[in-house]
Design a protein around this motif. Structure first.
Motif, PDB file in Angstrom:
ATOM      1  N   GLY A  99       0.829  -1.193   0.000  1.00  0.00           N
ATOM      2  CA  GLY A  99       0.000   0.000   0.000  1.00  0.00           C
ATOM      3  C   GLY A  99       0.865   1.245   0.000  1.00  0.00           C
ATOM      4  O   GLY A  99       2.049   1.182   0.344  1.00  0.00           O
ATOM      5  N   PRO A 100       0.308   2.386  -0.383  1.00  0.00           N
ATOM      6  CA  PRO A 100       1.109   3.612  -0.491  1.00  0.00           C
ATOM      7  C   PRO A 100       1.622   4.090   0.859  1.00  0.00           C
ATOM      8  O   PRO A 100       1.045   3.784   1.907  1.00  0.00           O
ATOM      9  CB  PRO A 100       0.110   4.612  -1.100  1.00  0.00           C
ATOM     10  N   LEU A 101       2.699   4.880   0.817  1.00  0.00           N
ATOM     11  CA  LEU A 101       3.319   5.355   2.045  1.00  0.00           C
ATOM     12  C   LEU A 101       2.458   6.402   2.749  1.00  0.00           C
ATOM     13  O   LEU A 101       2.491   6.513   3.966  1.00  0.00           O
ATOM     14  CB  LEU A 101       4.682   5.978   1.723  1.00  0.00           C
ATOM     15  N   GLY A 102       1.694   7.154   1.944  1.00  0.00           N
ATOM     16  CA  GLY A 102       0.963   8.279   2.503  1.00  0.00           C
ATOM     17  C   GLY A 102      -0.010   7.923   3.622  1.00  0.00           C
ATOM     18  O   GLY A 102      -0.040   8.586   4.643  1.00  0.00           O
ATOM     19  N   ALA A 103      -0.755   6.836   3.421  1.00  0.00           N
ATOM     20  CA  ALA A 103      -1.810   6.546   4.382  1.00  0.00           C
ATOM     21  C   ALA A 103      -1.711   5.118   4.914  1.00  0.00           C
ATOM     22  O   ALA A 103      -2.343   4.207   4.391  1.00  0.00           O
ATOM     23  CB  ALA A 103      -3.175   6.744   3.715  1.00  0.00           C
ATOM     24  N   PRO A 104      -0.881   4.895   5.928  1.00  0.00           N
ATOM     25  CA  PRO A 104      -0.784   3.549   6.504  1.00  0.00           C
ATOM     26  C   PRO A 104      -2.117   3.111   7.106  1.00  0.00           C
ATOM     27  O   PRO A 104      -2.799   3.917   7.742  1.00  0.00           O
ATOM     28  CB  PRO A 104       0.293   3.693   7.582  1.00  0.00           C
ATOM     29  N   LEU A 105      -2.496   1.879   6.874  1.00  0.00           N
ATOM     30  CA  LEU A 105      -3.756   1.356   7.411  1.00  0.00           C
ATOM     31  C   LEU A 105      -3.464   0.466   8.609  1.00  0.00           C
ATOM     32  O   LEU A 105      -2.404  -0.144   8.713  1.00  0.00           O
ATOM     33  CB  LEU A 105      -4.504   0.570   6.320  1.00  0.00           C
ATOM     34  N   GLU A 106      -4.413   0.396   9.524  1.00  0.00           N
ATOM     35  CA  GLU A 106      -4.193  -0.352  10.764  1.00  0.00           C
ATOM     36  C   GLU A 106      -4.528  -1.827  10.602  1.00  0.00           C
ATOM     37  O   GLU A 106      -5.353  -2.210   9.768  1.00  0.00           O
ATOM     38  CB  GLU A 106      -5.047   0.249  11.887  1.00  0.00           C
ATOM     39  N   THR A 107      -3.902  -2.627  11.404  1.00  0.00           N
ATOM     40  CA  THR A 107      -4.209  -4.044  11.457  1.00  0.00           C
ATOM     41  C   THR A 107      -5.676  -4.245  11.822  1.00  0.00           C
ATOM     42  O   THR A 107      -6.194  -3.568  12.700  1.00  0.00           O
ATOM     43  CB  THR A 107      -3.323  -4.725  12.524  1.00  0.00           C
ATOM     44  N   GLY A 108      -6.334  -5.145  11.094  1.00  0.00           N
ATOM     45  CA  GLY A 108      -7.741  -5.402  11.372  1.00  0.00           C
ATOM     46  C   GLY A 108      -8.678  -4.594  10.498  1.00  0.00           C
ATOM     47  O   GLY A 108      -9.864  -4.888  10.426  1.00  0.00           O
ATOM     48  N   ALA A 109      -8.126  -3.595   9.804  1.00  0.00           N
ATOM     49  CA  ALA A 109      -8.970  -2.767   8.944  1.00  0.00           C
ATOM     50  C   ALA A 109      -9.418  -3.547   7.723  1.00  0.00           C
ATOM     51  O   ALA A 109      -8.752  -4.493   7.290  1.00  0.00           O
ATOM     52  CB  ALA A 109      -8.214  -1.513   8.522  1.00  0.00           C
ATOM     53  N   ASN A 110     -10.558  -3.148   7.153  1.00  0.00           N
ATOM     54  CA  ASN A 110     -11.020  -3.751   5.914  1.00  0.00           C
ATOM     55  C   ASN A 110     -10.521  -2.910   4.747  1.00  0.00           C
ATOM     56  O   ASN A 110     -10.482  -1.693   4.817  1.00  0.00           O
ATOM     57  CB  ASN A 110     -12.542  -3.818   5.878  1.00  0.00           C
ATOM     58  N   ALA A 111     -10.099  -3.616   3.678  1.00  0.00           N
ATOM     59  CA  ALA A 111      -9.575  -2.900   2.524  1.00  0.00           C
ATOM     60  C   ALA A 111      -9.872  -3.702   1.273  1.00  0.00           C
ATOM     61  O   ALA A 111     -10.433  -4.796   1.345  1.00  0.00           O
ATOM     62  CB  ALA A 111      -8.071  -2.696   2.675  1.00  0.00           C
ATOM     63  N   VAL A 112      -9.506  -3.169   0.116  1.00  0.00           N
ATOM     64  CA  VAL A 112      -9.611  -3.938  -1.123  1.00  0.00           C
ATOM     65  C   VAL A 112      -8.236  -3.990  -1.782  1.00  0.00           C
ATOM     66  O   VAL A 112      -7.413  -3.097  -1.598  1.00  0.00           O
ATOM     67  CB  VAL A 112     -10.631  -3.321  -2.112  1.00  0.00           C
ATOM     68  N   LEU A 113      -8.002  -5.098  -2.502  1.00  0.00           N
ATOM     69  CA  LEU A 113      -6.742  -5.261  -3.205  1.00  0.00           C
ATOM     70  C   LEU A 113      -7.038  -5.089  -4.694  1.00  0.00           C
ATOM     71  O   LEU A 113      -7.757  -5.891  -5.280  1.00  0.00           O
ATOM     72  CB  LEU A 113      -6.151  -6.643  -2.930  1.00  0.00           C
TER      73      LEU A 113
END
Lengths: 275, 352, 262
Positions: free
Chosen positions: B323-337
């Motif tokens: 994922g991009p450096l700008g917006a790190p996402l937290e463990t457990g978060a929902n996302a799409v690949l």
């Protein structure tokens, strides 16, 4: 296939040398003892029924064991000092240990003849000091044989032990120290267990060497302190009793091989590295 | 004199274990081909067969018009560079380089001249009287190279020649090797386990596994269009997703994978069949909060410098995605690949 | 970091080294005596016992025999032992593991048993003359040194050097001589020297294999000691010690002495 043939071909001459000139004669010697007309074990029964022969065997055992214990103790302690000595001193000490080792058995035994004889140095010294009033012969005693044998084998033990001690990685003792072990603790729990297998190998060399020695008991023990080696020579070359000599030879082979096998198994078992 | 190397139906055993199975390989005139694979894949065995240190159980080895198969090693005329350099410790640099010439019965003066020329060409003039023990790793490697080159062999072979050097020197030396090989136009076979090294200097690379060549192609093709799952994994397509094509829509292929619909540009992908495998590098799956892609739950996050990498739980299995450096996402978060076409490829299901 | 040594340990070690070197000093001292008897310290100094030693033809002759046996026996042993050591190091897969033990047999079997058995079977049984029997006995005696010491340097040998030579057009047999032997030179010298000294000092094998006219120096020394107790023995011993010193100097020059503790 080609490689296997070549490998065996290269090793063959040496194999033949051992098989023909060692295997054949030694096996024949061993077989001689079982081919006695009086029965298969007659030579052995004769050997162990004779008080004199039993004494010779027992004496040889005794001398070999005492020599081994003394050599291991003296050798290990000395090696400890050598291994921890400054580099320069160490190389001189190693030379001082190697030199006697490379000097022949006859020469080294002869030295003790000069020291322990009736007109020898020790007697002159004791007389001069007034410890004794007249010279006495220390030769042809068990003590003389043991002293000379210890003299013979201590250098070997020193070199073996220095090798063993230097083979123990510094990291291990450092690790032990970092875990809070005292000097004595490190020695007892790290160095000694790691050194024991090497010590056993050295001890086996000393034991078999002294058990089968000839020149030293011949010169310093004489007829009075007959040992297996000198006894074998006497039976073979003076009395020409070849069956008797072969029996002695067989007993020597059995004792030697048994010691080597048992002790190398023990050494392997005690080896912390091999587990 | 440039010739080609051909291996035909080579099978080899080590004791009772088969180490090469019916291997075919052709190295064209003046071409440098690398054998790439992990240890035990058969790459070194192949080289040793060509050198004559091993004998094949069956098959033929030809160098130009010559049949090498039963020829003794010393008569094969192959320049060999070893992993350990294998310099003669008792000979000076000059004598090391001149060794092969001496075996060919070349007169001393000529021999020395040619050796010195070669020593100069590898940049070691002034070191001719040194002994190998007094040289650095890189210098030893140059001597090994000079020694192999000076006999002007029709074939050069390299057995992991750079693995004992530090990273910087490795790059320098591989350029040097390529330069000398191209300058002489010598046919070359190069064995390595280092993908970057193989790709950077080879005309073609053979990726090997379990005694077989999995794919033999140019580095570019191997990198972007692996032929099977093994090669895909080897060149860095970490994720393999099972997918089924469902239709087309305006230049896009519609496919279903892990319960989600994916859109793949037709211009990039040529489907082998309706059911296929989608292979993606970590960079080939973009982690985003929203969008059209594979739904995932994010796990552990690690920092790569150029991106964040996530372990992702999806219905198609555990995947690795960046994922991009700008917006790190937290463990457990929902996302799409979201698949990135340039970092993905499609494979036949049977090529798994 | 070296460990600190307790003074008592140092004192003990000093005593041990006096114990080790003292007797040898005493031999040197008494060999220089001018009197008829072995004494230390000598009353007067002279070299007469060295002259005497060289005057006794038995010493000259047996020294010659001993040297011949040490050189020829070791050479013979190296001739068969080095190829065997090479084969074992090079073809670890092709040769069985127990083979190495075969070559250690000569030190495993008591020397005196070996001497007696060779005398009985080879010399008496097959009527092989005394000198060849002695030669074979000595070659056997030193075989373990030749195989093991050479083998030690071959085990750490990078055989890709041999392959490099072959790839450069050198046949295998030739590569053995031009590439392998020069690079295990240290091991070969060490093996030769250890074997040479072992053979030179041997008593137990030669003991049974000396006959009329053929004897070795150590056996002659033993025989002489039984009859005479004069400083001649000491002077011969000193000569032997000097040979040992010379050999050690060679070892020190070529290998350093540390190899003996390995």
């Amino acid at each position: 296939m080609k490689h296997r043939l070549l490998a065996w071909g290269l090793a063959l001459p040496a194999i033949l040398l051992v098989a023909i000139f060692l295997g054949l004669p030694v096996i024949e010697t061993l077989l001689t003892t079982f081919a006695d007309p009086k029965g298969a074990f007659a030579p052995y029964i004769k050997f162990f029924n004779s008080g004199f022969r039993r004494t010779v065997l027992w004496r040889t055992m005794e001398v070999a064991v005492i020599t081994t214990v003394l050599s291991v103790l003296i050798g290990f302690v000395t090696a400890w000092v050598v291994a921890n000595a400054p580099a320069k001193a160490k190389s001189y000490l190693i030379i001082a240990a190697v030199f006697p080792l490379l000097t022949g058995v006859v020469v080294r035994s002869f030295a003790w003849l000069v020291i322990l004889g009736k007109n020898g140095i020790l007697n002159s010294l004791l007389l001069a000091l007034g410890v004794i009033s007249e010279p006495f012969s220390m030769l042809y005693t068990q003590g003389a044989v043991i002293v000379a044998m210890v003299y013979l084998f201590v250098p070997l033990m020193i070199l073996t032990c220095v090798g063993v001690l230097e083979g123990i990685p510094q990291d291990l003792t450092d690790a032990a120290a970092s875990l809070g072990a005292t000097q004595w603790g490190i020695f007892k729990q790290v160095i000694l267990p790691m050194a024991v297998p090497g010590l056993i190998v050295g001890a086996v060399l000393v034991f078999t060497g002294s058990f089968t020695s000839y020149a030293t008991p011949q010169l310093l023990g004489g007829e009075r302190q007959m040992m297996m080696g000198t006894f074998l020579h006497q039976r073979a070359m003076v009395v020409f009793d070849w069956v008797g000599a072969s029996t002695i030879a067989a007993i020597m082979v059995v004792v030697t091989l048994a010691t080597v096998l048992l002790m190398s198994r023990l050494a392997r078992k005690l080896n912390p590295v091999a587990g | 004199m440039t010739v080609s190397l051909t291996l035909e139906n080579i099978t080899a055993h080590y004791g009772k274990t088969m180490v090469l199975e019916d291997l075919d390989l052709h190295v064209g005139e003046g071409e440098l081909v690398s054998l790439l694979g992990s240890s035990g894949c058969g790459k070194t065995t192949t080289l040793r067969l060509v050198a004559g240190f091993l004998e094949p159980t069956s098959g033929r080895i030809r160098l130009g018009e010559r049949d090498l198969t039963r020829l003794p090693s010393h008569a094969r005329d192959i320049g060999l560079v070893f992993q350990t350099y294998a310099l003669f410790p008792h000979l000076s640099v000059r004598d090391n380089v001149a060794f092969g010439l001496k075996q060919r019965g070349i007169a001393t003066s000529d021999r020395n001249k040619r050796a010195m020329d070669m020593i100069e060409r590898v940049g070691l003039s002034g070191f001719a009287d040194r002994y190998p023990a007094n040289l650095s790793g890189g210098q030893r490697q140059r001597v090994a190279l000079a020694r192999a080159l000076v006999i002007d062999p029709p074939l050069l072979m390299f057995d992991e020649p750079l693995s004992n050097l530090d990273a910087k020197l490795r790059v320098e030396m591989r350029v040097e090797i390529r330069r000398l090989q191209q300058a002489n136009g010598t046919t070359a076979l190069y064995v390595t386990h280092d993908q970057e090294e193989a790709f950077s200097i080879s005309d073609r690379v053979a990726i090997m596994n379990k005694g077989r060549i999995m794919q033999l192609d140019t580095p570019e093709v191997l990198y972007s269009r692996p032929a099977n799952a093994f090669v895909a994994d080897f060149v860095g397509f970490e994720n393999v997703i099972e997918a089924v094509a469902t239709g087309e829509e305006g230049g896009m292929i519609l496919a279903e994978a892990g319960g989600a619909q994916l859109k793949l540009p037709k211009s990039h992908f040529e489907l082998p069949a309706k059911e296929f495998l989608l292979a993606a590098r970590a960079d080939g799956l973009l982690v985003a909060e929203t969008g059209e892609g594979l739904p995932a739950t994010l796990g552990l996050r690690t920092y790569l410098g150029r991106a964040y990498q996530y372990v992702c739980e999806t219905r198609a299995g555990n995947l690795t995605a960046n994922g991009p450096l700008g917006a790190p996402l937290e463990t457990g978060a929902n996302a799409v690949l979201i698949p990135q076409p340039e970092q993905c490829c499609v494979l036949h299901r049977e090529a798994r | 970091m070296k460990r600190k040594l307790h003074p008592a340990l140092i004192a003990f070690a000093v005593l041990v080294f006096i114990f080790l070197t003292g007797p040898l000093v005493i031999i040197i001292g008494s060999s220089l005596s001018s009197s008829e008897f072995l004494e230390f310290p000598p009353q007067g100094l002279s070299l007469r016992w060295y002259e005497n030693a060289f005057d006794i033809s038995a010493f000259r002759r047996t020294m010659g025999t001993s040297f011949f046996l040490a050189v020829a026996g070791t050479a013979l042993s190296m001739l068969v032992g080095v190829p065997a050591a090479y084969a074992m190091a090079r073809y670890r897969v092709e040769l069985p593991g127990w083979l190495g033990n075969v070559f250690v047999l000569p030190v495993l079997i008591p020397e005196i048993v070996l001497g007696f058995s060779i005398m009985k079977t080879i010399t008496t049984g097959y009527e092989v003359p005394v000198l060849p029997s002695l030669l074979i006995g000595h070659a056997l005696l030193v075989l373990p040194y030749c195989v093991r010491v050479t083998g030690a340097s071959l085990n750490s040998f990078d055989f890709s050097i041999e392959e490099a030579a072959v790839s450069l057009g050198c046949p295998r047999w030739k590569a053995f001589f031009v590439v392998i032997l020069p690079n295990i030179r240290a091991g070969l010298i060490a093996a030769f020297i250890l074997a040479f000294i072992t053979s030179l000092n041997d008593v137990s094998i030669s003991l049974f294999l000396t006959g009329p006219g053929v004897s070795t120096l150590p056996i002659q020394l033993l025989a002489h000691m039984e009859q005479f107790f004069d400083p001649t023995i000491a002077s011969v011993s000193v000569v032997l010690m000097f040979i040992t010193v010379g050999v050690m100097a060679v070892v020190e020059r070529t290998l350093g002495l540390t190899f003996l503790t390995k």
